[in-house]
Write a protein that holds these residues in place. Structure first.
Motif, PDB file in Angstrom:
ATOM      1  N   UNK A  17     -17.656  10.775   1.349  1.00 22.58           N
ATOM      2  CA  UNK A  17     -17.241   9.625   2.196  1.00 22.58           C
ATOM      3  C   UNK A  17     -17.658   9.017   3.226  1.00 22.58           C
ATOM      4  N   UNK A  18     -18.645   9.959   4.065  1.00 22.45           N
ATOM      5  CA  UNK A  18     -19.832   9.241   4.904  1.00 22.45           C
ATOM      6  C   UNK A  18     -20.872   8.516   4.255  1.00 22.45           C
ATOM      7  N   UNK A  19     -21.298   9.051   2.884  1.00 22.58           N
ATOM      8  CA  UNK A  19     -22.123   8.088   2.440  1.00 22.58           C
ATOM      9  C   UNK A  19     -21.843   7.171   1.635  1.00 22.58           C
ATOM     10  N   UNK A  20     -20.543   7.042   1.203  1.00 24.85           N
ATOM     11  CA  UNK A  20     -20.106   5.682   0.647  1.00 24.85           C
ATOM     12  C   UNK A  20     -19.743   4.752   1.960  1.00 24.85           C
ATOM     13  N   UNK A  21     -19.180   5.130   3.017  1.00 23.59           N
ATOM     14  CA  UNK A  21     -19.351   4.125   4.008  1.00 23.59           C
ATOM     15  C   UNK A  21     -20.585   3.619   4.668  1.00 23.59           C
ATOM     16  N   UNK A  22     -21.563   4.510   4.921  1.00 22.38           N
ATOM     17  CA  UNK A  22     -22.965   3.886   5.117  1.00 22.38           C
ATOM     18  C   UNK A  22     -23.491   3.107   4.219  1.00 22.38           C
ATOM     19  N   UNK A  23     -23.044   3.016   2.947  1.00 21.51           N
ATOM     20  CA  UNK A  23     -23.590   2.252   2.073  1.00 21.51           C
ATOM     21  C   UNK A  23     -22.970   0.927   1.881  1.00 21.51           C
ATOM     22  N   UNK A  24     -21.691   1.079   2.264  1.00 24.32           N
ATOM     23  CA  UNK A  24     -20.664  -0.075   2.208  1.00 24.32           C
ATOM     24  C   UNK A  24     -20.325  -0.199   0.866  1.00 24.32           C
ATOM     25  N   UNK A  25     -20.023   0.877   0.172  1.00 24.62           N
ATOM     26  CA  UNK A  25     -19.679   1.034  -1.161  1.00 24.62           C
ATOM     27  C   UNK A  25     -17.960   1.362  -1.134  1.00 24.62           C
ATOM     28  N   UNK A  26     -17.205   0.775  -1.767  1.00 27.36           N
ATOM     29  CA  UNK A  26     -15.923   1.000  -1.767  1.00 27.36           C
ATOM     30  C   UNK A  26     -15.374   1.917  -2.905  1.00 27.36           C
ATOM     31  N   UNK A  27     -15.132   3.245  -2.676  1.00 26.78           N
ATOM     32  CA  UNK A  27     -14.833   4.110  -3.479  1.00 26.78           C
ATOM     33  C   UNK A  27     -13.886   3.924  -4.735  1.00 26.78           C
ATOM     34  N   UNK A  28     -14.167   4.041  -5.920  1.00 29.75           N
ATOM     35  CA  UNK A  28     -13.097   3.779  -6.920  1.00 29.75           C
ATOM     36  C   UNK A  28     -12.489   4.927  -7.194  1.00 29.75           C
ATOM     37  N   UNK A  29     -11.441   4.749  -8.008  1.00 31.10           N
ATOM     38  CA  UNK A  29     -10.366   5.970  -8.536  1.00 31.10           C
ATOM     39  C   UNK A  29     -10.982   7.097  -9.209  1.00 31.10           C
ATOM     40  N   UNK A  30     -11.896   6.354 -10.059  1.00 32.05           N
ATOM     41  CA  UNK A  30     -12.789   7.433 -10.991  1.00 32.05           C
ATOM     42  C   UNK A  30     -14.364   6.936 -11.385  1.00 32.05           C
ATOM     43  N   UNK A  31     -15.037   7.815 -11.843  1.00 30.89           N
ATOM     44  CA  UNK A  31     -16.398   7.233 -12.081  1.00 30.89           C
ATOM     45  C   UNK A  31     -16.691   8.247 -13.370  1.00 30.89           C
ATOM     46  N   UNK A  32     -17.499   7.311 -14.157  1.00 35.23           N
ATOM     47  CA  UNK A  32     -17.658   7.999 -15.747  1.00 35.23           C
ATOM     48  C   UNK A  32     -19.585   7.999 -15.578  1.00 35.23           C
ATOM     49  N   UNK A  33     -20.038   9.051 -15.768  1.00 36.37           N
ATOM     50  CA  UNK A  33     -21.483   9.369 -15.803  1.00 36.37           C
ATOM     51  C   UNK A  33     -21.987   8.907 -17.266  1.00 36.37           C
ATOM     52  N   UNK A  34     -23.021   8.130 -17.246  1.00 35.19           N
ATOM     53  CA  UNK A  34     -23.517   7.603 -18.425  1.00 35.19           C
ATOM     54  C   UNK A  34     -25.055   7.987 -18.324  1.00 35.19           C
TER      55      UNK A  34
END
Length: 378
Positions: free
Chosen positions: A183-200
């Motif tokens: 959460x701290x990293x997402x805030x620092x990067x200005x990146x809004x967390x989604x509901x899910x992530x899929x790795x490719x």
């Protein structure tokens, strides 16, 4: 030499006129700021209160430096440095360079109107007035260029910094860091967390072009082993992603809550190691399960199939194939025979041998163990 410096000696303003113009600066600065507020929508409400006072002083200072230039001094360096910092500040505040350039144009017009009126009333002839106008607008052009450079540099720096923050967030995600760190990293990067992530997973040579097809919030990490790049795709429509990447050497893991995408990344990594042709890991779940612990699986096969150990290799192989087919076809003799291309009586004979070797073949525990042991060819 710039026109702002080169024209200073040609204007012919006397000391008394310069002094009168300096006295006019507070009023002119206020008029400039008010005109910018009125005419440039991006600054509506931004130049009031304390900020308005700060900007008025900055405008007054810039005009003061201009009068220094008109009086023969060269203080352009101080003025352009201030304009450069102004451009950086506007970028930090989220305003575009177009807005700042509009403010410069409005400011130049209003400043010229006030300063020209005072210069004319002080006796500046028409020829000198033209030189004065040229000098003023050349000076404004220099300030505009300095601000544009500062604005561009700030955006570039902020872009590089944000890219580093996004890269670190991606590293933390696939390392399985705790929710607080993420959460701290997402805030620092200005990146809004989604509901899910899929790795490719993709070859690095294909990754950036593939990313352009996906959600703009997709995270990217390039320096993985074997020239592989990881993409973490937010709230992915799986079918759509698979179609987009069908002609690439991609491995698409399952969707997971964004803080637990490490499990999607791990699965994609294991699937990629199993087969170069893997695209959708959901189609390889059996292989993934059976390969999760290769040594444990080898031990299971050795224990469960121990009764075949003393048979000749060819006999053991035929009996193993028959037992696998018998399990897959739920003991239906004709279907087993058809799958093995043998006569049903051959199946009956071999099953008799298998019962002699294994004993009971019908208990749930034995069927489960044999199914697992024979699920994959050795």
């Amino acid at each position: 030499m710039s026109r702002a410096a080169g024209g200073a000696a040609e204007v012919g303003l006397d000391h008394a006129t310069i002094t009168a113009l300096r006295a006019l600066l507070p009023v002119t600065a206020g008029e400039v700021v008010q005109a910018v507020i009125d005419e440039v929508p991006s600054y509506e409400g931004a130049l009031s209160g304390r900020m308005g006072g700060t900007i008025r002083r900055a405008v007054r200072t810039a005009l003061g430096h201009f009068l220094d230039v008109a009086d023969g001094a060269d203080t352009r360096g101080v003025a352009t440095e201030a304009a450069y910092e102004l451009g950086r500040g506007e970028a930090r505040d989220g305003r575009s360079m177009d807005a700042l350039l509009s403010a410069y144009r409005v400011g130049a017009r209003v400043a010229w109107r006030g300063l020209a009126a005072e210069a004319v009333s002080s006796g500046l002839p028409a020829e000198g007035l033209a030189e004065f106008a040229e000098l003023l607008f050349a000076y404004i052009d220099e300030l505009s260029a300095a601000s544009a450079a500062g604005h561009a540099e700030e955006l570039a720096v902020r872009g590089r910094v944000r890219e580093r923050y996004l890269e670190q967030l991606c590293r933390d995600l696939i390392a399985g860091e705790g929710e607080d760190v993420l959460l701290a990293g997402a805030e620092r990067a200005g990146w809004a967390p989604p509901g899910s992530l899929t790795a490719v997973l993709l070859p690095s040579s294909q990754a950036r072009s593939a990313r352009r097809l996906l959600d703009p919030r997709t995270l990217l990490l390039e320096d993985l082993p074997d020239s592989t790049t990881a993409l973490l795709v937010p709230d992915a429509d799986r079918g759509h992603v698979l179609r987009l990447l069908a002609d690439r050497s991609a491995v698409v893991g399952p969707a997971r809550p964004w803080t637990r995408v490490v499990s999607s990344f791990d699965r994609a990594t294991r699937a990629r190691a199993l087969s170069a042709d893997t695209l959708d890991t959901e189609q390889f779940l059996v292989d993934l399960v059976l390969n999760a612990d290769a040594e444990a699986y080898a031990d299971l096969r050795a224990r469960v199939l121990a009764p075949l150990r003393d048979q000749r290799p060819a006999t053991a192989r035929r009996l193993e194939e028959t037992l696998r087919a018998w399990l897959l076809h739920h003991g239906r003799r004709d279907e087993v025979a058809a799958s093995l291309f043998v006569h049903p009586q051959t199946v009956r004979y071999r099953m008799g041998q298998l019962r002699d070797l294994f004993g009971d073949l019908t208990s749930p525990e034995r069927v489960l163990e044999l199914t697992l042991a024979l699920a994959r060819h050795p």
